[in-house]
Design a protein around this motif. Structure first.
Motif, PDB file in Angstrom:
ATOM      1  N   LYS A  56    -101.887 -12.559  42.688  1.00  0.00           N
ATOM      2  CA  LYS A  56    -101.886 -12.109  44.081  1.00  0.00           C
ATOM      3  C   LYS A  56    -102.170 -13.298  45.017  1.00  0.00           C
ATOM      4  O   LYS A  56    -101.471 -13.492  46.019  1.00  0.00           O
ATOM      5  CB  LYS A  56    -102.968 -11.047  44.246  1.00  0.00           C
ATOM      6  CG  LYS A  56    -102.765 -10.168  45.422  1.00  0.00           C
ATOM      7  CD  LYS A  56    -103.718  -9.009  45.278  1.00  0.00           C
ATOM      8  CE  LYS A  56    -103.787  -8.197  46.518  1.00  0.00           C
ATOM      9  NZ  LYS A  56    -104.775  -7.141  46.400  1.00  0.00           N
ATOM     10  N   SER A  87     -99.237 -15.509  45.291  1.00  0.00           N
ATOM     11  CA  SER A  87     -98.168 -15.013  46.172  1.00  0.00           C
ATOM     12  C   SER A  87     -98.571 -15.141  47.643  1.00  0.00           C
ATOM     13  O   SER A  87     -97.728 -15.395  48.501  1.00  0.00           O
ATOM     14  CB  SER A  87     -97.765 -13.587  45.814  1.00  0.00           C
ATOM     15  OG  SER A  87     -98.852 -12.732  45.985  1.00  0.00           O
ATOM     16  N   ILE A  88     -99.874 -15.020  47.938  1.00  0.00           N
ATOM     17  CA  ILE A  88    -100.318 -15.209  49.336  1.00  0.00           C
ATOM     18  C   ILE A  88    -100.096 -16.678  49.725  1.00  0.00           C
ATOM     19  O   ILE A  88     -99.591 -16.984  50.811  1.00  0.00           O
ATOM     20  CB  ILE A  88    -101.813 -14.859  49.512  1.00  0.00           C
ATOM     21  CG1 ILE A  88    -102.067 -13.381  49.206  1.00  0.00           C
ATOM     22  CG2 ILE A  88    -102.279 -15.165  50.922  1.00  0.00           C
ATOM     23  CD1 ILE A  88    -103.539 -13.021  49.134  1.00  0.00           C
ATOM     24  N   TRP A 132     -96.600 -17.294  50.344  1.00  0.00           N
ATOM     25  CA  TRP A 132     -96.188 -16.670  51.600  1.00  0.00           C
ATOM     26  C   TRP A 132     -96.602 -17.546  52.789  1.00  0.00           C
ATOM     27  O   TRP A 132     -95.798 -17.817  53.684  1.00  0.00           O
ATOM     28  CB  TRP A 132     -96.830 -15.282  51.729  1.00  0.00           C
ATOM     29  CG  TRP A 132     -96.178 -14.446  52.807  1.00  0.00           C
ATOM     30  CD1 TRP A 132     -95.210 -13.523  52.650  1.00  0.00           C
ATOM     31  CD2 TRP A 132     -96.436 -14.525  54.211  1.00  0.00           C
ATOM     32  NE1 TRP A 132     -94.835 -13.007  53.850  1.00  0.00           N
ATOM     33  CE2 TRP A 132     -95.574 -13.613  54.843  1.00  0.00           C
ATOM     34  CE3 TRP A 132     -97.287 -15.281  55.017  1.00  0.00           C
ATOM     35  CZ2 TRP A 132     -95.543 -13.406  56.217  1.00  0.00           C
ATOM     36  CZ3 TRP A 132     -97.252 -15.083  56.398  1.00  0.00           C
ATOM     37  CH2 TRP A 132     -96.389 -14.161  56.976  1.00  0.00           C
ATOM     38  N   ILE A 133     -97.859 -18.001  52.775  1.00  0.00           N
ATOM     39  CA  ILE A 133     -98.344 -18.806  53.907  1.00  0.00           C
ATOM     40  C   ILE A 133     -97.563 -20.124  53.984  1.00  0.00           C
ATOM     41  O   ILE A 133     -97.106 -20.523  55.069  1.00  0.00           O
ATOM     42  CB  ILE A 133     -99.863 -19.093  53.784  1.00  0.00           C
ATOM     43  CG1 ILE A 133    -100.653 -17.781  53.872  1.00  0.00           C
ATOM     44  CG2 ILE A 133    -100.341 -20.041  54.885  1.00  0.00           C
ATOM     45  CD1 ILE A 133    -102.146 -17.933  53.639  1.00  0.00           C
TER      46      ILE A 133
END
Lengths: 352, 156
Positions: free
Chosen positions: B145, B148-149, B152-153
């Motif tokens: 998780k 993936s953050i 994303w950032i």
């Protein structure tokens, strides 16, 4: 959505809660999209557009891991909304206005309410010992949402919300606490002083309700022009002081009033094991005493996770919906609650 | 939270009474709290209102009276329009009239995410060594998780 399965499930943040005082905690952020009126001054079509825009952008966020549910309160059955309300997923407003859309993951850690007084309410639930992690993680997500959606913000005031009390980083913290010794020894004044010192408000077990049961209380603190770090630090200090007070009172109880407390604990245990009817207040009061008995080591045969399993399940709507009890049939509701508690006590009985 | 007495306005005050050994707390709106306190007001009415009592926010049309009844604003512009009123109230309630923080920017958490991933990788190894696989799966999912953050950032 399978309501019965939802009722039987325990939210992830409640699983094996190993703390004596804090059961779980939450942080709620209130946000509105830039350049638009708040919900009360929006037309139905504008609100629809806002919901669409938010939904299109939030479902792809990494917080859900493609595992989320969307509930349109307008179309949802009342019984589902009442269950969601008792679990803090829906708010009082969701049920009253039937205007909002709810998104939440199966673990119930992350919840979004769209279209209430503020366009967006982002809720993060967490275990007792994860305050720092919860704050960091929630800020990452709310920051990402701000980048995508652009929230109304003004230098010197912070995020703009429909109620001015959320100004600043526009949030509130809450912690569900269990403080039986403070209540048992009548240390209400010392407890109230801590609440007043940090501007903390006392709330009930359910999200927006005020009804407290047993020694379970929810403490809430609001941003009032503060940053998230400032609010967190206040909450942390308040919880530390409450923890110290409760532990002091537990020591006094154990050393100075062992017979009284043992009597109280075993009476409650007997009531829970044998009663035919248990109303909600009795259930929580006796569970509170039993929990204290387990934590003080008087009762060794009940696994501590019993308390996590029973917490939401004995709430009125959880009982009514699960056992198909009519809303006004309080006797049947109490009967089913007593049966459920006894069933769970048996299930979580262990040799130590 | 809605006022427990009128069930209409937003509750802002925790009204506490200690009656016969029992703590009774009620969340009340300002108006009901004033009534409960036998009319003892926190501040005189004339200090709470701007000179033009019929004035309305030009963007959303909210009047000061409407605000006083609901304690809810209609739009971001209301904060400019009713600014003198808020500053007075805020400084009395929280002893300050402005916010010193900044917008929450996820970029500043990149370092935190990276250090968390490192910590969790160590924890994952330990759990695997101890054959605590149930816990290891949870940690593995958390790492995924966070990755993936981070992705994303970085990509935004």
């Amino acid at each position: 959505m399978d309501i019965l399965k939802l009722i039987e499930s325990v939210p992830d943040y409640m699983n094996e809660s190993a703390d004596n005082i804090i059961i779980f905690q939450s942080i709620k952020y209130y946000r509105n999209l830039e350049g638009l009126n708040f919900t009360s001054k929006l037309s139905a079509d504008d609100l629809k557009e806002i919901k669409k825009k938010i939904l299109n952008n939030v479902t792809s966020l990494p917080l859900w891991e493609n595992n989320y549910k969307i509930i349109e309160s307008e179309q949802a059955p009342q019984e589902l909304l009442l269950i969601l309300y008792e679990r803090g997923i829906a708010g009082q407003e969701t049920i009253q206005t039937r205007n909002s859309t709810l998104i939440f993951g199966d673990d119930e850690r992350f919840i979004l309410r769209i279209g209430e007084r503020d366009h967006l309410k982002f809720i993060v639930n967490s275990e007792f010992n994860q305050l720092d992690e919860m704050v960091q993680e929630s800020q990452i997500y709310i920051g990402i949402l701000d980048k995508i959606l652009r929230f109304a913000y003004k230098e010197g005031l912070g995020y703009l919300t429909s109620s001015p009390r959320y100004l600043g980083h526009a949030l509130n913290f809450s912690a569900m606490c269990h403080i039986p010794a403070i209540f048992a020894l009548g240390q209400i004044q010392a407890f109230s002083q801590i609440l007043q010192k940090y501007l903390i408000v006392l709330a009930g077990i359910m999200d927006s309700s005020l009804q407290t049961y047993g020694a379970f209380v929810q403490l809430k603190i609001t941003s009032f022009l503060d940053t998230v770090e400032e609010v967190k630090n206040k909450m942390k200090s308040a919880l530390d002081e409450i923890r110290d007070l409760e532990n002091q009172m537990r020591n006094i109880i154990s050393l100075e009033r062992p017979i009284e407390i043992e009597d109280r604990i075993y009476k409650s245990y007997a009531i829970l094991q044998n009663s035919k009817l248990l109303n909600i207040a009795e259930a929580f009061e006796n569970l509170s005493n039993l929990r204290l008995g387990v934590e003080l080591g008087y009762i060794k045969e009940i696994h501590p996770s019993f308390f996590d399993k029973v917490f939401f399940r004995i709430l009125p709507n959880h009982i009514r919906v699960f056992y198909a009890v009519q809303e006004d049939d309080l006797t049947k509701e109490a009967e089913m609650r007593a049966l459920l508690v006894q069933e769970l006590l048996e299930k979580y009985y262990y040799a130590g | 939270m809605i006022c427990q007495k009128c069930n209409q306005r937003e509750a802002e005050i925790l009204y506490t009474e200690y009656v016969e050994g029992i703590l009774l707390t009620t969340n009340l709106c300002r108006i009901c709290a004033e009534e409960a306190a036998n009319g003892v007001r926190e501040m005189p009415e004339e200090e709470m209102e701007p000179a033009d009592k019929t004035a309305k926010c030009p963007k959303c049309g909210l009047s000061l009276n409407e605000f006083r009844m609901s304690l809810q604003l209609g739009c971001p512009n209301c904060y400019d329009y009713f600014s003198p009123f808020f500053k007075e109230v805020l400084s009395r309630v929280v002893h300050r009239s402005s916010f010193s923080g900044e917008r929450i920017n996820p970029d500043r958490f990149l370092l935190y995410i990276e250090s968390e991933i490192l910590k969790l990788n160590d924890k994952l190894k330990e759990l695997k060594d101890r054959e605590e696989f149930k816990e290891a799966i949870k940690v593995r999912d958390k790492i995924r998780k966070l990755e993936s953050i981070k992705k994303w950032i970085s990509s935004n």
